[in-house]
Design a protein around this motif. Structure first.
Motif, PDB file in Angstrom:
ATOM      1  N   LEU A 272       0.988  -1.293  -0.095  1.00 58.86           N
ATOM      2  CA  LEU A 272       0.166  -0.020  -0.005  1.00 58.86           C
ATOM      3  C   LEU A 272       0.845   1.219  -0.099  1.00 58.86           C
ATOM      4  O   LEU A 272       0.393   2.046  -0.477  1.00 58.86           O
ATOM      5  N   THR A 273       1.898   1.311   0.762  1.00 60.88           N
ATOM      6  CA  THR A 273       2.919   2.303   0.742  1.00 60.88           C
ATOM      7  C   THR A 273       3.561   3.001  -0.687  1.00 60.88           C
ATOM      8  O   THR A 273       4.127   3.913  -0.774  1.00 60.88           O
ATOM      9  N   GLU A 274       3.332   1.934  -1.625  1.00 60.60           N
ATOM     10  CA  GLU A 274       3.887   2.209  -2.991  1.00 60.60           C
ATOM     11  C   GLU A 274       2.927   2.359  -3.988  1.00 60.60           C
ATOM     12  O   GLU A 274       3.390   2.589  -5.186  1.00 60.60           O
ATOM     13  N   ILE A 275       1.674   2.594  -3.539  1.00 63.84           N
ATOM     14  CA  ILE A 275       0.745   2.653  -4.614  1.00 63.84           C
ATOM     15  C   ILE A 275       0.760   4.066  -5.109  1.00 63.84           C
ATOM     16  O   ILE A 275       0.326   3.997  -6.466  1.00 63.84           O
ATOM     17  N   ALA A 276       1.077   5.143  -4.769  1.00 65.24           N
ATOM     18  CA  ALA A 276       1.132   6.361  -5.402  1.00 65.24           C
ATOM     19  C   ALA A 276       2.374   6.168  -6.511  1.00 65.24           C
ATOM     20  O   ALA A 276       2.038   6.859  -7.343  1.00 65.24           O
ATOM     21  N   ARG A 277       3.266   5.737  -5.990  1.00 68.43           N
ATOM     22  CA  ARG A 277       4.300   5.451  -7.324  1.00 68.43           C
ATOM     23  C   ARG A 277       3.797   4.555  -8.339  1.00 68.43           C
ATOM     24  O   ARG A 277       4.019   5.045  -9.730  1.00 68.43           O
ATOM     25  N   LEU A 278       3.070   3.635  -8.140  1.00 66.25           N
ATOM     26  CA  LEU A 278       2.461   2.998  -9.126  1.00 66.25           C
ATOM     27  C   LEU A 278       1.352   3.609 -10.001  1.00 66.25           C
ATOM     28  O   LEU A 278       1.192   3.542 -11.326  1.00 66.25           O
ATOM     29  N   PHE A 279       0.599   4.558  -9.316  1.00 68.15           N
ATOM     30  CA  PHE A 279      -0.467   5.400 -10.090  1.00 68.15           C
ATOM     31  C   PHE A 279       0.380   6.283 -11.021  1.00 68.15           C
ATOM     32  O   PHE A 279       0.011   6.540 -12.281  1.00 68.15           O
ATOM     33  N   GLN A 280       1.555   6.810 -10.448  1.00 65.04           N
ATOM     34  CA  GLN A 280       2.229   7.694 -11.384  1.00 65.04           C
ATOM     35  C   GLN A 280       2.751   6.978 -12.623  1.00 65.04           C
ATOM     36  O   GLN A 280       3.247   7.531 -13.896  1.00 65.04           O
ATOM     37  N   LYS A 281       3.055   5.618 -12.327  1.00 61.93           N
ATOM     38  CA  LYS A 281       3.541   4.796 -13.543  1.00 61.93           C
ATOM     39  C   LYS A 281       2.788   4.327 -14.386  1.00 61.93           C
ATOM     40  O   LYS A 281       2.972   3.652 -15.380  1.00 61.93           O
ATOM     41  N   GLY A 282       1.306   4.583 -14.282  1.00 58.90           N
ATOM     42  CA  GLY A 282       0.287   4.070 -14.826  1.00 58.90           C
ATOM     43  C   GLY A 282      -0.139   2.584 -14.735  1.00 58.90           C
ATOM     44  O   GLY A 282      -0.598   1.898 -15.458  1.00 58.90           O
ATOM     45  N   ASP A 283       0.521   1.852 -13.501  1.00 61.94           N
ATOM     46  CA  ASP A 283       0.182   0.590 -13.080  1.00 61.94           C
ATOM     47  C   ASP A 283      -1.188   0.596 -12.390  1.00 61.94           C
ATOM     48  O   ASP A 283      -1.216  -0.502 -11.726  1.00 61.94           O
ATOM     49  N   LEU A 284      -2.076   1.111 -12.259  1.00 55.48           N
ATOM     50  CA  LEU A 284      -3.382   1.208 -11.629  1.00 55.48           C
ATOM     51  C   LEU A 284      -4.438   1.142 -12.664  1.00 55.48           C
ATOM     52  O   LEU A 284      -4.377   1.853 -13.945  1.00 55.48           O
ATOM     53  N   GLU A 285      -5.483   0.606 -12.546  1.00 59.48           N
ATOM     54  CA  GLU A 285      -6.600   0.381 -13.387  1.00 59.48           C
ATOM     55  C   GLU A 285      -7.886   1.375 -12.761  1.00 59.48           C
ATOM     56  O   GLU A 285      -7.994   1.046 -11.668  1.00 59.48           O
ATOM     57  N   LEU A 286      -8.389   1.936 -13.653  1.00 56.95           N
ATOM     58  CA  LEU A 286      -9.629   2.989 -13.346  1.00 56.95           C
ATOM     59  C   LEU A 286     -10.812   1.787 -13.336  1.00 56.95           C
ATOM     60  O   LEU A 286     -11.170   1.213 -14.165  1.00 56.95           O
ATOM     61  N   LEU A 287     -11.504   1.596 -11.948  1.00 53.52           N
ATOM     62  CA  LEU A 287     -12.577   0.969 -11.768  1.00 53.52           C
ATOM     63  C   LEU A 287     -13.923   1.637 -11.899  1.00 53.52           C
ATOM     64  O   LEU A 287     -14.771   1.061 -12.774  1.00 53.52           O
ATOM     65  N   SER A 288     -13.691   2.965 -11.503  1.00 53.91           N
ATOM     66  CA  SER A 288     -15.178   3.539 -11.563  1.00 53.91           C
ATOM     67  C   SER A 288     -14.856   5.046 -11.109  1.00 53.91           C
ATOM     68  O   SER A 288     -13.819   5.368 -10.780  1.00 53.91           O
ATOM     69  N   LYS A 289     -15.825   5.697 -11.032  1.00 54.17           N
ATOM     70  CA  LYS A 289     -15.846   7.028 -10.736  1.00 54.17           C
ATOM     71  C   LYS A 289     -17.056   7.257  -9.396  1.00 54.17           C
ATOM     72  O   LYS A 289     -18.125   6.727  -9.613  1.00 54.17           O
ATOM     73  N   ILE A 290     -16.509   7.910  -8.538  1.00 54.77           N
ATOM     74  CA  ILE A 290     -17.413   8.019  -7.282  1.00 54.77           C
ATOM     75  C   ILE A 290     -17.965   9.616  -7.375  1.00 54.77           C
ATOM     76  O   ILE A 290     -17.251  10.510  -7.149  1.00 54.77           O
ATOM     77  N   GLU A 291     -19.164   9.804  -7.629  1.00 59.60           N
ATOM     78  CA  GLU A 291     -19.630  10.946  -8.003  1.00 59.60           C
ATOM     79  C   GLU A 291     -20.941  11.416  -7.020  1.00 59.60           C
ATOM     80  O   GLU A 291     -21.858  10.658  -7.133  1.00 59.60           O
ATOM     81  N   LEU A 292     -20.784  12.407  -6.406  1.00 58.19           N
ATOM     82  CA  LEU A 292     -22.069  12.818  -5.469  1.00 58.19           C
ATOM     83  C   LEU A 292     -22.813  13.832  -6.454  1.00 58.19           C
ATOM     84  O   LEU A 292     -22.234  14.975  -6.916  1.00 58.19           O
ATOM     85  N   ASP A 293     -24.098  13.778  -6.413  1.00 63.93           N
ATOM     86  CA  ASP A 293     -25.010  14.632  -7.326  1.00 63.93           C
ATOM     87  C   ASP A 293     -26.112  15.200  -6.327  1.00 63.93           C
ATOM     88  O   ASP A 293     -26.307  14.901  -5.420  1.00 63.93           O
ATOM     89  N   SER A 294     -26.731  16.368  -6.900  1.00 63.25           N
ATOM     90  CA  SER A 294     -27.600  17.114  -6.344  1.00 63.25           C
ATOM     91  C   SER A 294     -27.562  17.263  -4.580  1.00 63.25           C
ATOM     92  O   SER A 294     -28.410  16.978  -3.846  1.00 63.25           O
ATOM     93  N   ILE A 295     -26.405  17.899  -4.407  1.00 58.35           N
ATOM     94  CA  ILE A 295     -25.909  18.143  -2.857  1.00 58.35           C
ATOM     95  C   ILE A 295     -26.674  19.286  -2.484  1.00 58.35           C
ATOM     96  O   ILE A 295     -26.713  20.373  -2.799  1.00 58.35           O
ATOM     97  N   SER A 296     -27.149  18.991  -1.114  1.00 61.14           N
ATOM     98  CA  SER A 296     -27.751  20.276  -0.330  1.00 61.14           C
ATOM     99  C   SER A 296     -27.281  20.293   0.829  1.00 61.14           C
ATOM    100  O   SER A 296     -26.972  19.130   1.684  1.00 61.14           O
ATOM    101  N   VAL A 297     -26.990  21.409   1.426  1.00 62.04           N
ATOM    102  CA  VAL A 297     -26.289  21.649   2.734  1.00 62.04           C
ATOM    103  C   VAL A 297     -27.304  22.767   3.206  1.00 62.04           C
ATOM    104  O   VAL A 297     -27.656  23.710   3.117  1.00 62.04           O
ATOM    105  N   GLN A 298     -28.167  22.321   4.376  1.00 62.97           N
ATOM    106  CA  GLN A 298     -29.065  23.350   5.084  1.00 62.97           C
ATOM    107  C   GLN A 298     -28.598  23.277   6.564  1.00 62.97           C
ATOM    108  O   GLN A 298     -28.603  22.332   7.114  1.00 62.97           O
ATOM    109  N   ALA A 299     -28.743  24.583   7.056  1.00 70.83           N
ATOM    110  CA  ALA A 299     -28.631  24.548   8.788  1.00 70.83           C
ATOM    111  C   ALA A 299     -29.895  23.856   9.551  1.00 70.83           C
ATOM    112  O   ALA A 299     -30.904  23.753   9.114  1.00 70.83           O
ATOM    113  N   ASN A 300     -29.221  23.116  10.601  1.00 66.76           N
ATOM    114  CA  ASN A 300     -30.261  22.408  11.249  1.00 66.76           C
ATOM    115  C   ASN A 300     -31.428  23.322  12.089  1.00 66.76           C
ATOM    116  O   ASN A 300     -30.907  24.310  12.398  1.00 66.76           O
TER     117      ASN A 300
END
Length: 247
Positions: free
Chosen positions: A219-247
């Motif tokens: 796990l400590t080497e995973i950023a290095r693998l990312f920069q080398k292109g040795d990671l595979e894109l699995l998915s995109k994590i996207e949040l939609d219709s965000i609402s923030v309201q005071a309680n």
């Protein structure tokens, strides 16, 4: 003359020492990032968003954290509600009795989505252990690299997972995170932040979600693998219709 030179050197040395910045700690980096991401606004605002065909909401009642997930399945309206002490499922407003195994499974699923949506806010929970690993460069930017582990008590079913966070030295905010997991055969994930936005003072991001192309990655080497292109894109994590309201 020698005495004057010695005094001058001593003065310059002491001046330089005064200007030295204190060594960063995991706690100081995380504390700063939480403030910049919204801080106490997470506790006094209700947050709602849409993720993968479901609506999620979180809020506090008398200091008690409430996490909810709304699902429409066929003609049924399903509400899953997790608090600090319990999990409940309602179908069409009727409370449904569930075995403990299903309660745990559903509660973990609800908690996971809310946990990632609020980062780095949850990194000061009582069960969290933080370790500063130094600086690391990713895509020509320098980051504070921090390791996060969890106590068994209060750390949830996945307390033995390990997380890494990379906090941008310039913005103070996390641009990347990685973690290992042990369910379903185990593995690692690496997430890259994009589409950062602030809504009523609270930071939200989306992620490119990667995995290593080969098993057994350190796990400590995973950023290095990312920069080398040795990671595979699995998915995109996207949040939609965000609402923030005071309680």
């Amino acid at each position: 003359m020698k005495l004057q030179l010695l005094l001058l050197c001593t003065f310059l040395f002491l001046s330089c020492k005064k200007e030295e910045k204190p060594r960063p700690t995991a706690q100081s980096v995380i504390d700063s990032a939480i403030v910049k991401s919204g801080g106490e606004r997470f506790k006094n605002h209700k947050v709602s968003f849409f993720f993968r065909n479901r609506t999620y909401s979180s809020y506090y009642v008398d200091g008690l954290k409430i996490l909810e997930r709304y699902t429409v399945l066929d003609s049924n309206r399903i509400l899953d509600r997790k608090s600090n002490t319990d999990f409940q499922r309602f179908i069409n407003d009727s409370l449904i009795a569930l075995p403990d195994s299903l309660k745990t499974r559903y509660a973990n699923s609800v908690n996971s989505v809310h946990y990632f949506s609020k980062l780095p806010f949850g990194l000061n929970d009582k069960a969290v252990n933080k370790e500063y690993l130094g600086e690391e460069k990713i895509k020509e930017m320098v980051y504070h690299k921090i390791k996060v582990t969890f106590d068994q008590e209060g750390g949830g079913d996945d307390f033995d997972d390990t997380y890494l966070y990379w906090f941008n030295l310039t913005t103070g905010l996390p641009d990347y995170l990685a973690y290992d997991f042990h369910v379903n055969g185990g593995g690692q994930r690496f997430r890259e932040v994009y589409n950062e936005r602030f809504i009523n003072g609270i930071r939200f991001v989306d992620y490119n979600n990667y995995k290593p192309k080969t098993k057994g990655t350190d796990l400590t080497e995973i950023a290095r693998l990312f920069q080398k292109g040795d990671l595979e894109l699995l998915s995109k994590i996207e949040l939609d219709s965000i609402s923030v309201q005071a309680n």
